[in-house]
Design a protein around this motif. Structure first.
Motif, PDB file in Angstrom:
ATOM      1  N   VAL A  76       0.897  -1.236  -0.320  1.00 21.21           N
ATOM      2  CA  VAL A  76      -0.152  -0.579  -0.223  1.00 21.21           C
ATOM      3  C   VAL A  76       0.783   1.437   0.101  1.00 21.21           C
ATOM      4  CG1 VAL A  76      -1.659   1.580   1.210  1.00 21.21           C
ATOM      5  CG2 VAL A  76      -2.078  -1.337   0.558  1.00 21.21           C
ATOM      6  N   SER A  77       2.355   1.261   1.290  1.00 17.63           N
ATOM      7  CA  SER A  77       2.543   2.335   1.259  1.00 17.63           C
ATOM      8  C   SER A  77       3.472   3.119  -0.735  1.00 17.63           C
ATOM      9  CB  SER A  77       3.852   1.704   1.938  1.00 17.63           C
ATOM     10  OG  SER A  77       4.751   3.206   1.935  1.00 17.63           O
ATOM     11  N   LEU A  78       3.254   1.815  -0.858  1.00 17.71           N
ATOM     12  CA  LEU A  78       4.874   1.609  -2.533  1.00 17.71           C
ATOM     13  C   LEU A  78       3.585   2.547  -3.406  1.00 17.71           C
ATOM     14  CD1 LEU A  78       7.105   1.446  -3.882  1.00 17.71           C
ATOM     15  CD2 LEU A  78       6.613  -0.652  -4.692  1.00 17.71           C
ATOM     16  N   GLY A  79       2.189   1.286  -3.380  1.00 12.43           N
ATOM     17  CA  GLY A  79       1.060   2.419  -4.195  1.00 12.43           C
ATOM     18  C   GLY A  79       1.163   3.529  -4.235  1.00 12.43           C
ATOM     19  N   LEU A  80       0.740   3.830  -2.899  1.00 13.04           N
ATOM     20  CA  LEU A  80       0.549   5.412  -2.517  1.00 13.04           C
ATOM     21  C   LEU A  80       1.344   6.526  -3.144  1.00 13.04           C
ATOM     22  CD1 LEU A  80      -1.828   5.164   0.639  1.00 13.04           C
ATOM     23  CD2 LEU A  80      -2.397   5.842  -1.906  1.00 13.04           C
ATOM     24  N   THR A  81       2.632   5.862  -2.534  1.00 14.40           N
ATOM     25  CA  THR A  81       4.164   6.869  -3.193  1.00 14.40           C
ATOM     26  C   THR A  81       4.152   7.092  -4.127  1.00 14.40           C
ATOM     27  OG1 THR A  81       4.983   5.875  -1.208  1.00 14.40           O
ATOM     28  CG2 THR A  81       6.501   6.424  -2.413  1.00 14.40           C
ATOM     29  N   LEU A  82       3.758   5.687  -5.314  1.00 13.08           N
ATOM     30  CA  LEU A  82       3.746   5.844  -6.535  1.00 13.08           C
ATOM     31  C   LEU A  82       2.346   6.732  -7.434  1.00 13.08           C
ATOM     32  CD1 LEU A  82       5.300   2.438  -7.417  1.00 13.08           C
ATOM     33  CD2 LEU A  82       6.650   4.423  -8.045  1.00 13.08           C
ATOM     34  N   VAL A  83       2.285   6.798  -6.883  1.00  9.58           N
ATOM     35  CA  VAL A  83       0.920   7.927  -7.427  1.00  9.58           C
ATOM     36  C   VAL A  83       0.694   8.659  -6.988  1.00  9.58           C
ATOM     37  CG1 VAL A  83      -1.808   8.785  -7.036  1.00  9.58           C
ATOM     38  CG2 VAL A  83      -0.910   5.748  -7.481  1.00  9.58           C
ATOM     39  N   ILE A  84       1.515   9.942  -5.711  1.00 13.22           N
ATOM     40  CA  ILE A  84       1.731  10.865  -5.246  1.00 13.22           C
ATOM     41  C   ILE A  84       3.145  11.171  -6.295  1.00 13.22           C
ATOM     42  CG2 ILE A  84       2.159  12.234  -3.556  1.00 13.22           C
ATOM     43  CD1 ILE A  84       0.786  10.153  -1.444  1.00 13.22           C
ATOM     44  N   GLU A  85       3.587  10.687  -5.505  1.00 12.02           N
ATOM     45  CA  GLU A  85       5.282  11.342  -6.463  1.00 12.02           C
ATOM     46  C   GLU A  85       5.317  10.860  -8.367  1.00 12.02           C
ATOM     47  OE1 GLU A  85       9.105  10.430  -4.574  1.00 12.02           O
ATOM     48  OE2 GLU A  85       8.172  10.361  -2.555  1.00 12.02           O
ATOM     49  N   ILE A  86       4.685  10.196  -8.808  1.00 12.15           N
ATOM     50  CA  ILE A  86       4.645  10.648 -10.376  1.00 12.15           C
ATOM     51  C   ILE A  86       3.173  12.061 -10.418  1.00 12.15           C
ATOM     52  CG2 ILE A  86       3.673   9.044 -12.344  1.00 12.15           C
ATOM     53  CD1 ILE A  86       5.027   6.915 -11.682  1.00 12.15           C
ATOM     54  N   ALA A  87       2.493  11.523  -9.761  1.00  9.58           N
ATOM     55  CA  ALA A  87       2.035  13.318  -9.530  1.00  9.58           C
ATOM     56  C   ALA A  87       2.299  14.720  -9.684  1.00  9.58           C
ATOM     57  CB  ALA A  87       0.162  13.480  -9.353  1.00  9.58           C
ATOM     58  N   ALA A  97      19.255  10.323  -1.190  1.00 10.25           N
ATOM     59  CA  ALA A  97      18.932   9.447  -2.194  1.00 10.25           C
ATOM     60  C   ALA A  97      18.432   9.338  -3.514  1.00 10.25           C
ATOM     61  CB  ALA A  97      18.816   7.574  -1.282  1.00 10.25           C
ATOM     62  N   GLU A  98      16.908  10.137  -3.372  1.00 12.33           N
ATOM     63  CA  GLU A  98      16.544  10.398  -4.410  1.00 12.33           C
ATOM     64  C   GLU A  98      17.048  11.004  -5.165  1.00 12.33           C
ATOM     65  OE1 GLU A  98      12.090  10.472  -4.406  1.00 12.33           O
ATOM     66  OE2 GLU A  98      12.288   8.481  -2.915  1.00 12.33           O
ATOM     67  N   ALA A  99      16.998  12.305  -4.913  1.00 13.94           N
ATOM     68  CA  ALA A  99      17.702  13.652  -5.058  1.00 13.94           C
ATOM     69  C   ALA A  99      19.478  13.534  -5.418  1.00 13.94           C
ATOM     70  CB  ALA A  99      17.925  14.574  -4.585  1.00 13.94           C
ATOM     71  N   PHE A 100      20.045  12.421  -4.987  1.00 14.06           N
ATOM     72  CA  PHE A 100      21.319  11.920  -6.363  1.00 14.06           C
ATOM     73  C   PHE A 100      21.137  11.017  -7.292  1.00 14.06           C
ATOM     74  CE2 PHE A 100      24.738   8.554  -5.925  1.00 14.06           C
ATOM     75  CZ  PHE A 100      25.869  10.189  -6.483  1.00 14.06           C
ATOM     76  N   CYS A 101      20.003  10.074  -7.060  1.00 14.39           N
ATOM     77  CA  CYS A 101      19.700   9.685  -8.655  1.00 14.39           C
ATOM     78  C   CYS A 101      19.318  10.669  -9.666  1.00 14.39           C
ATOM     79  CB  CYS A 101      18.377   8.294  -8.427  1.00 14.39           C
ATOM     80  SG  CYS A 101      19.507   7.065  -6.900  1.00 14.39           S
ATOM     81  N   TYR A 102      18.617  11.506  -9.232  1.00 13.39           N
ATOM     82  CA  TYR A 102      18.146  12.025  -9.845  1.00 13.39           C
ATOM     83  C   TYR A 102      19.113  12.868 -10.549  1.00 13.39           C
ATOM     84  CZ  TYR A 102      13.625  11.267  -8.108  1.00 13.39           C
ATOM     85  OH  TYR A 102      12.341  10.310  -7.856  1.00 13.39           O
ATOM     86  N   VAL A 124      11.574   8.373 -11.999  1.00 10.67           N
ATOM     87  CA  VAL A 124      10.338   8.845 -10.244  1.00 10.67           C
ATOM     88  C   VAL A 124      10.304   6.990 -10.005  1.00 10.67           C
ATOM     89  CG1 VAL A 124       8.695   9.842  -9.461  1.00 10.67           C
ATOM     90  CG2 VAL A 124      10.418  10.719 -11.509  1.00 10.67           C
ATOM     91  N   ALA A 125       9.250   6.537 -11.268  1.00  6.20           N
ATOM     92  CA  ALA A 125       9.281   5.108 -10.619  1.00  6.20           C
ATOM     93  C   ALA A 125      10.358   4.052  -9.957  1.00  6.20           C
ATOM     94  CB  ALA A 125       8.432   4.766 -11.326  1.00  6.20           C
ATOM     95  N   ALA A 126      11.137   4.452 -10.852  1.00  8.70           N
ATOM     96  CA  ALA A 126      12.113   3.116 -10.575  1.00  8.70           C
ATOM     97  C   ALA A 126      13.266   3.749  -8.238  1.00  8.70           C
ATOM     98  CB  ALA A 126      13.526   3.423 -11.606  1.00  8.70           C
ATOM     99  N   VAL A 127      13.443   4.717  -8.897  1.00  9.11           N
ATOM    100  CA  VAL A 127      13.814   5.013  -7.488  1.00  9.11           C
ATOM    101  C   VAL A 127      13.238   5.131  -6.403  1.00  9.11           C
ATOM    102  CG1 VAL A 127      14.449   7.390  -6.840  1.00  9.11           C
ATOM    103  CG2 VAL A 127      15.303   7.143  -8.665  1.00  9.11           C
ATOM    104  N   ASN A 128      11.838   5.212  -6.784  1.00 12.08           N
ATOM    105  CA  ASN A 128      11.043   4.457  -5.538  1.00 12.08           C
ATOM    106  C   ASN A 128      10.837   3.604  -5.143  1.00 12.08           C
ATOM    107  OD1 ASN A 128       9.474   7.118  -4.368  1.00 12.08           O
ATOM    108  ND2 ASN A 128      10.079   7.891  -6.150  1.00 12.08           N
ATOM    109  N   LEU A 129      11.200   2.374  -6.364  1.00 10.92           N
ATOM    110  CA  LEU A 129      10.918   1.683  -5.845  1.00 10.92           C
ATOM    111  C   LEU A 129      12.037   0.724  -4.944  1.00 10.92           C
ATOM    112  CD1 LEU A 129       9.646  -0.181  -9.642  1.00 10.92           C
ATOM    113  CD2 LEU A 129       8.320  -0.619  -7.682  1.00 10.92           C
ATOM    114  N   LEU A 130      13.155   1.116  -5.350  1.00 10.21           N
ATOM    115  CA  LEU A 130      13.971   1.680  -4.922  1.00 10.21           C
ATOM    116  C   LEU A 130      14.071   2.121  -2.878  1.00 10.21           C
ATOM    117  CD1 LEU A 130      16.864   2.220  -7.116  1.00 10.21           C
ATOM    118  CD2 LEU A 130      16.360   0.321  -6.337  1.00 10.21           C
TER     119      LEU A 130
END
Length: 124
Positions: free
Chosen positions: A9-20, A88-93, A36-42
Motif C-alpha cells: 500500500v505504501s509503495l502504491g500510494l507513493t508511486l501515485v503521489i510522486e508521479i503526480a 538518495a532520490e535527489a542524488f539519483c535524479y 521516478v518510479a524506479a527510484v521510489n521502487l528502491l
C-alpha cells in the motif's frame, strides 16, 4: 499488522503521489516518469522495512520505554529514514535525469507530500 500488505500500500500510494508531483513539475517523458518510479521502487521498501525494524528493536530492547518516549524515538528514526530517502532520490535524479531541474527540491517536495498524505491517511 503484516508488513508486506503495508509495504504494498505504501509503495502504491507513493508511486501515485510522486508521479503526480512529477507531472506538476512538468516532467512528461516516459523515461523520466520511469526514473521516478524506479527510484521510489528502491527507496520506499527500505524506508518502510527500516521503520518496522526500528519498531521491533525498540520494543524488544527497550521494553521499559513508554508512550511518549517511545513515540519520540520512533519519530526520530522516521525522520532519519525519510531524510535518507530524500537524499538518495535527489542524488539519483541528479545523476540520471535529463529533465528534473533542482533534484533536491523535487525530491523534498515529492517525499514531503507523500509522507503527509500517508500520515493523514493513517490517522483516518
Amino acid at each position: 499488522m503484516e508488513i508486506f500488505p503495508v509495504m504494498a500500500v505504501s509503495l502504491g500510494l507513493t508511486l501515485v503521489i510522486e508521479i503526480a508531483v512529477a507531472f506538476f513539475w512538468r516532467i512528461q517523458s516516459p523515461r523520466e516518469l520511469l526514473l521516478v518510479a524506479a527510484v521510489n521502487l528502491l527507496t520506499n521498501p527500505i524506508v518502510v522495512a527500516g521503520y518496522y525494524l526500528a519498531c521491533w528493536l525498540v520494543l524488544r530492547n527497550f521494553p521499559e520505554t513508554q508512550g511518549m518516549e517511545r513515540a519520540r524515538i520512533l519519530k526520530g528514526v522516521k525522520l532519519l529514514l525519510e531524510a535518507s530517502a530524500i537524499g538518495a532520490e535527489a542524488f539519483c535524479y541528479g545523476l540520471a535525469s535529463r529533465e528534473i531541474r533542482h533534484p533536491w527540491i523535487f525530491s523534498l517536495l515529492a517525499n514531503s507530500l507523500s509522507y503527509f498524505i500517508g500520515f493523514i491517511g493513517g490517522e483516518l
